[in-house]
Design an enzyme around this catalytic site. Structure first.
Site, short mmCIF file in Angstrom:
data_model
loop_
_atom_site.label_atom_id
_atom_site.label_comp_id
_atom_site.label_asym_id
_atom_site.label_seq_id
_atom_site.Cartn_x
_atom_site.Cartn_y
_atom_site.Cartn_z
N GLU A 352 30.91 -9.85 -19.00
CA GLU A 352 32.09 -10.72 -19.14
C GLU A 352 32.23 -11.67 -17.95
O GLU A 352 33.34 -12.01 -17.54
CB GLU A 352 33.39 -9.90 -19.29
CG GLU A 352 33.42 -8.92 -20.43
CD GLU A 352 33.00 -9.50 -21.75
OE1 GLU A 352 33.03 -10.73 -21.91
OE2 GLU A 352 32.60 -8.72 -22.62
C1 LIG Z 1 25.55 -3.86 -20.39
C2 LIG Z 1 25.66 -5.32 -20.62
C3 LIG Z 1 26.27 -5.77 -21.80
C4 LIG Z 1 26.37 -7.14 -22.05
N1 LIG Z 1 26.93 -7.58 -23.23
C5 LIG Z 1 26.94 -8.90 -23.52
C6 LIG Z 1 27.42 -9.37 -24.78
O1 LIG Z 1 27.88 -8.60 -25.62
N2 LIG Z 1 27.35 -10.71 -25.05
C7 LIG Z 1 26.85 -11.60 -24.15
O2 LIG Z 1 26.81 -12.78 -24.47
N3 LIG Z 1 26.38 -11.20 -22.94
C8 LIG Z 1 26.43 -9.87 -22.61
N4 LIG Z 1 25.95 -9.44 -21.39
C9 LIG Z 1 25.38 -10.41 -20.47
C10 LIG Z 1 26.30 -10.68 -19.30
O3 LIG Z 1 27.42 -11.41 -19.69
C11 LIG Z 1 25.44 -11.40 -18.24
O4 LIG Z 1 24.55 -10.43 -17.72
C12 LIG Z 1 26.30 -12.00 -17.13
O5 LIG Z 1 27.06 -13.07 -17.61
C13 LIG Z 1 25.44 -12.50 -15.96
O6 LIG Z 1 24.39 -13.29 -16.39
P1 LIG Z 1 22.91 -12.96 -15.89
O7 LIG Z 1 22.64 -11.51 -16.15
O8 LIG Z 1 22.01 -13.95 -16.49
O9 LIG Z 1 22.96 -13.11 -14.35
P2 LIG Z 1 22.78 -14.47 -13.51
O10 LIG Z 1 23.64 -15.54 -14.11
O11 LIG Z 1 21.35 -14.74 -13.35
O12 LIG Z 1 23.41 -14.03 -12.14
C14 LIG Z 1 22.69 -13.26 -11.16
C15 LIG Z 1 23.52 -13.21 -9.87
O13 LIG Z 1 23.76 -14.53 -9.39
C16 LIG Z 1 25.13 -14.79 -9.28
N5 LIG Z 1 25.41 -16.17 -9.69
C17 LIG Z 1 24.92 -16.83 -10.76
N6 LIG Z 1 25.39 -18.08 -10.80
C18 LIG Z 1 26.22 -18.22 -9.75
C19 LIG Z 1 27.02 -19.28 -9.23
N7 LIG Z 1 27.11 -20.45 -9.85
N8 LIG Z 1 27.74 -19.05 -8.11
C20 LIG Z 1 27.71 -17.84 -7.50
N9 LIG Z 1 26.97 -16.81 -7.92
C21 LIG Z 1 26.23 -16.99 -9.04
C22 LIG Z 1 25.83 -13.77 -10.19
O14 LIG Z 1 27.17 -13.49 -9.78
C23 LIG Z 1 24.90 -12.58 -10.06
O15 LIG Z 1 25.24 -11.84 -8.92
C24 LIG Z 1 25.88 -8.07 -21.10
C25 LIG Z 1 25.29 -7.60 -19.91
C26 LIG Z 1 25.20 -6.25 -19.67
C27 LIG Z 1 24.57 -5.79 -18.39
#
Ligand SMILES: Cc1cc2nc3c(=O)[nH]c(=O)nc-3n(C[C@H](O)[C@H](O)[C@H](O)COP(=O)(O)OP(=O)(O)OC[C@H]3O[C@@H](n4cnc5c(N)ncnc54)[C@H](O)[C@@H]3O)c2cc1C
Length: 524
Positions: A352
């Protein structure tokens, strides 16, 4: 499923705070499984608010009834935190659309519990503008839905893989592939390019829900640790440490164990108060009779949402880890059940929108909106409530401490605003997470003072009823009456939070205003 949902779709329109209260033990029983009904309810709310009559009748109603489940499809391999980078394409096809693309990490993307799944998917129509403003919202059913609502053939959407996660094993997190055979039917919700606004309804609800995951994990873990601490006999009381013959005591008698127990209790009750407050704001933002009250509650909710999401998920994890520590080796073994909560609730700080993104949302979007009006509304609300608590004979000194912390938060907010105005966005971004924690601590301190006032008055009333006039007689009363004990404990809980937990704000304020900035350029 129908709790806090409209009556005309078979729901029970109880206040949102009641629904939060009812959900806590259910989520606490199994955070992972709770994502199925949680997301389903969220998708139903979006369709009910923005869908046409057909979507309301043939999809929303089945979701509200729990006959089908819903999912939330935002994340793509290149679009995680950067939701606007989504590439999934939706092309008009007759009255409906054909959709093509891959979504990853989709909770409940595939299951065989219900006969159909309604995927709520963000996708880009041909020639849509770049970024979030080009995203539209669609329902992609697992099984196609005919015009009369009956089920048709299987849609061209498949689960291409299941993530092997460290926790949340009761929730299938799926890679979903849409339109491998160019035959994935989608139904648009609302207007084209208006998707992110509508999806935000679900995201905001889910962010409060994620805070609730933190609270529910904390409450369950605290309960397990408390029971154990009352039963586990180990060592002697510290006053008897030199006497090998002294009676052995339960670990709850040891000051450090009591510190851990109160830390868990105060944080749990504080998060609960924060969630009820946010739920109440959501309620009045919609239902208050006059516009001024609706606006005020709406502003409060906007400020509270990222705090609830990030603070409660972080604190929930912290409480789960403290519960393990409280139980020693017994906490670390599988049988205690705690390790599952530690693994499960960790995910809440990621999904989220990560907690880092929530902190940026708080300082960059919510606090700057309408020249800081939302933040001013929040600070006024806290100030008014604390002034009332400060006037209370018993709670006054405690409320004064929280007032001091509010002053500290104001100073840091000022420094943040200065950095923002001077264009030093990197410095503000560096301050975002510690500042959000400060706001969370302040919010809990404020709400626990409100509770303390109620508890102190109730305790006085019970003492008057029982004729307990001296401190000794009151002590006997709190020992003998569980009701009096409950209120006395509330007072201790508020005091512990303000004196022992909220003091973190001293260091956090220093970190925000005086911290080392060299890391922004330092080689790594
Ligand atoms: C168990 C689980 C269930 C999930 N369920 C859903 C779902 O139902 N539907 C769905 O759509 N998604 C879902 N997700 C995905 C989740 O929303 C994403 O994992 C999350 O939004 C982060 O994206 P990412 O994993 O690509 O991390 P990234 O965006 O790659 O981020 C990696 C790190 O970089 C930081 N970061 C990235 N961009 C910035 C910025 N601009 N400024 C500062 N810091 C930054 C983040 O805070 C994080 O620490 C789920 C994830 C998990 C783990």
């Amino acid at each position: 499923m129908g709790l806090n949902s409209p009556e005309e779709v078979g729901g029970n329109p109880l206040p949102t705070a009641v629904s939060v209260g009812c959900s806590e033990p259910l989520i606490g029983a199994n955070i992972a499984f709770s994502t199925y009904p949680g997301l389903t309810r969220g998708v139903a709310h979006v369709l009910y608010a923005y869908g046409d009559d057909w979507l309301r009748e043939h999809v929303a109603q089945r979701l509200f009834a729990g006959e089908w489940t819903g999912t939330m499809g935002l994340t793509e391999p290149q679009a995680g935190s950067a939701v606007g980078d989504a590439k999934t394409l939706a092309e008009p096809h007759g009255e409906r659309y054909r959709i093509r693309g891959t979504k990853i990490f989709i909770s409940g993307g595939e299951q065989d519990i219900t006969e159909n799944i309604a995927h709520l998917v963000l996708a880009r129509t041909p020639d849509a503008p770049a970024g979030v403003k080009g995203l539209s919202l669609f329902i992609v059913p697992k099984v196609r839905i005919n015009g009369d609502g009956s089920l048709g053939e299987r849609n061209d959407v498949v689960c291409a893989g299941i993530e092997e996660k460290m926790g949340m094993h009761g929730s299938a997190t799926c890679v979903m592939s849409f339109g491998d055979h160019d035959a994935c039917e989608a139904i648009r919700v609302g207007k084209e390019h208006d998707g992110i606004r509508m999806m935000f309804m679900l995201m905001n609800e889910a962010r409060i829900g994620t805070g609730l995951h933190g609270l529910s994990a904390a409450a369950t873990c605290y309960g397990i640790a408390l029971e154990y601490a009352k039963e586990r006999i180990q060592g002697v009381a510290i006053a008897d440490m030199r006497n090998p013959e002294a009676p052995r005591v339960p670990i709850i008698a040891h000051p450090d164990v009591r510190r851990m127990l109160f830390s868990m209790k105060a944080k749990t009750e504080g998060m609960r108060a924060l969630l009820y407050k946010a739920a109440d704001c959501a309620e009045w933002a919609e239902r208050a009779a006059d516009e001024e009250a609706r606006t005020r509650h709406g502003h409060l909710l906007e400020i509270l949402t990222p705090i609830v999401k990030a603070y409660c998920s972080d604190v929930g994890f912290d409480v789960a880890v403290t519960a393990v520590q409280t139980m020693g080796g017994a906490g670390y073994v599988h049988e205690s059940g705690l390790e599952q909560y530690v693994r499960d609730v960790k995910a809440a700080s990621i999904y989220e929108g990560t907690n880092g993104i929530q902190a940026l949302d708080l300082i960059g979007r919510k606090m700057t909106r309408e020249h800081g009006r939302y933040f001013i509304t929040f600070m006024d609300e806290v100030e008014k409530s604390l002034a009332a608590s400060a006037a209370h004979g018993v709670v006054g000194p405690l409320a004064n401490r929280v007032q001091e912390e509010q002053g500290r938060v104001r100073e840091v907010a000022g420094a943040l605003a200065m950095a923002g105005m001077s264009g030093d966005l990197q410095t503000s971004a560096l301050m975002a997470t510690p500042f959000l924690t400060m706001m969370g601590n302040l919010s809990v301190g404020w709400l626990l003072c409100e509770q303390a006032v109620i508890a102190a008055d109730a305790l006085d009333a019970l003492a008057a009823q029982a004729g307990a006039k001296t401190p000794e007689a009151r002590a006997v009363l709190t020992e003998s009456s569980s009701e009096a004990g409950f209120y006395a404990n509330k007072l201790h809980t508020a005091e512990f939070f303000v004196r022992n937990v909220m003091v973190q704000n001293l260091g956090l304020a220093r970190e925000c205003t005086d911290g080392y900035r060299g890391i922004l350029q330092a080689p790594i």
